[in-house]
Design an enzyme around this catalytic site. Sequence first.
Site, PDB file in Angstrom:
ATOM      1  N   SER A  61     -68.042  -6.005  98.569  1.00 12.85           N
ATOM      2  CA  SER A  61     -67.408  -4.698  98.736  1.00 12.85           C
ATOM      3  C   SER A  61     -67.327  -3.932  97.416  1.00 12.85           C
ATOM      4  CB  SER A  61     -65.997  -4.859  99.297  1.00 12.85           C
ATOM      5  OG  SER A  61     -66.018  -5.594 100.497  1.00 12.85           O
TER       6      SER A  61
HETATM    7  N1  SAH Z   1     -64.751 -10.152 100.721  1.00 15.68           N
HETATM    8  C1  SAH Z   1     -66.175 -10.178 100.473  1.00 15.68           C
HETATM    9  C2  SAH Z   1     -66.889  -9.113 101.268  1.00 15.68           C
HETATM   10  C3  SAH Z   1     -68.007  -9.714 102.048  1.00 15.68           C
HETATM   11  S1  SAH Z   1     -68.693  -8.738 103.333  1.00 15.68           S
HETATM   12  C4  SAH Z   1     -66.472 -10.126  99.006  1.00 15.68           C
HETATM   13  O1  SAH Z   1     -65.545  -9.989  98.186  1.00 15.68           O
HETATM   14  O2  SAH Z   1     -67.637 -10.265  98.617  1.00 15.68           O
HETATM   15  C5  SAH Z   1     -67.934  -9.449 104.763  1.00 15.68           C
HETATM   16  C6  SAH Z   1     -68.224 -10.882 105.054  1.00 15.68           C
HETATM   17  O3  SAH Z   1     -67.614 -11.188 106.320  1.00 15.68           O
HETATM   18  C7  SAH Z   1     -69.699 -11.250 105.206  1.00 15.68           C
HETATM   19  O4  SAH Z   1     -70.011 -12.254 104.290  1.00 15.68           O
HETATM   20  C8  SAH Z   1     -69.812 -11.764 106.657  1.00 15.68           C
HETATM   21  O5  SAH Z   1     -70.714 -12.825 106.810  1.00 15.68           O
HETATM   22  C9  SAH Z   1     -68.391 -12.212 106.921  1.00 15.68           C
HETATM   23  N2  SAH Z   1     -68.004 -12.325 108.331  1.00 15.68           N
HETATM   24  C10 SAH Z   1     -68.353 -11.525 109.383  1.00 15.68           C
HETATM   25  N3  SAH Z   1     -67.766 -11.963 110.522  1.00 15.68           N
HETATM   26  C11 SAH Z   1     -67.024 -13.062 110.183  1.00 15.68           C
HETATM   27  C12 SAH Z   1     -66.185 -13.968 110.919  1.00 15.68           C
HETATM   28  N4  SAH Z   1     -65.969 -13.849 112.216  1.00 15.68           N
HETATM   29  N5  SAH Z   1     -65.595 -14.961 110.226  1.00 15.68           N
HETATM   30  C13 SAH Z   1     -65.769 -15.128 108.905  1.00 15.68           C
HETATM   31  N6  SAH Z   1     -66.564 -14.312 108.163  1.00 15.68           N
HETATM   32  C14 SAH Z   1     -67.168 -13.286 108.781  1.00 15.68           C
END
Ligand code: SAH
Length: 219
Positions: A61
């Site tokens: 993000s």
């Molecule tokens: N907080 C992260 C942002 C990653 S983007 C950072 O600091 O880099 C969001 C993430 O949510 C992705 O990696 C995606 O694979 C994950 N995601 C999507 N659906 C999910 C679920 N049901 N459970 C766990 N992770 C999930």
Amino acid sequence: MDLFTLHRKELTENLRKLGIKDINVLDAISKVKRENFVKEEFRKYSYDNIALPLNSNQTISQPYTVAFMTELLEVKPGDKVLEIGTGSGYQSAVLAQMGAEVYSVERIKDLYLSSLEKLRQSGYSVRLKNDDGTMGWEENSPFDKIIVTAGSPRLPRHLLTQLKTGGRMVIPVGDETVQKLMLIKKSMNEEKNEAVYKAKEFENFKFVPLIGEEGWQII
Ligand code: SAH
């Protein structure tokens, strides 16, 4: 001072100008090395205020988004915080830097494994799980705070249940293209002995989809 340290300070100042006020959030962002959480080829953009690509079509993000969401959580040292969507591990590191006890769930194995490694190397102790985070993390519940970092079509029921009375949850809710950031505060109606949830909506953001049992279904 190395270049990354200088850029980290500039980014923190930039976030302050953009309206982030929580001194603990700004302090954590001025300390966590984002360059350790981005892919090698994007390291030089680590302190640009932009989202960057991760493996498996996911993104780390934008720093402003991380700061905005973390500010809404009002994190205090010792808070038990559940994050859904570990991704790069950067948001987890920011929460851990603020003194929170962090639990984070990621559904993609490759990202789970790499964030495990990166958080360990950076010296943050965060509990990680490779699973569908829409179901929360029952064994470690309830949580003081819950942060969902992927866009959801609804408020996942299990996450509401696993929030402590007096707790806060931040979650982007909307369709696949745009989501409104929502802050949910949980309290208790003593007379009826049932939980009460108050919601507040903030600005629009664009997150990758939350895929799972109580999120979007994979077709
Ligand atoms: N907080 C992260 C942002 C990653 S983007 C950072 O600091 O880099 C969001 C993430 O949510 C992705 O990696 C995606 O694979 C994950 N995601 C999507 N659906 C999910 C679920 N049901 N459970 C766990 N992770 C999930």
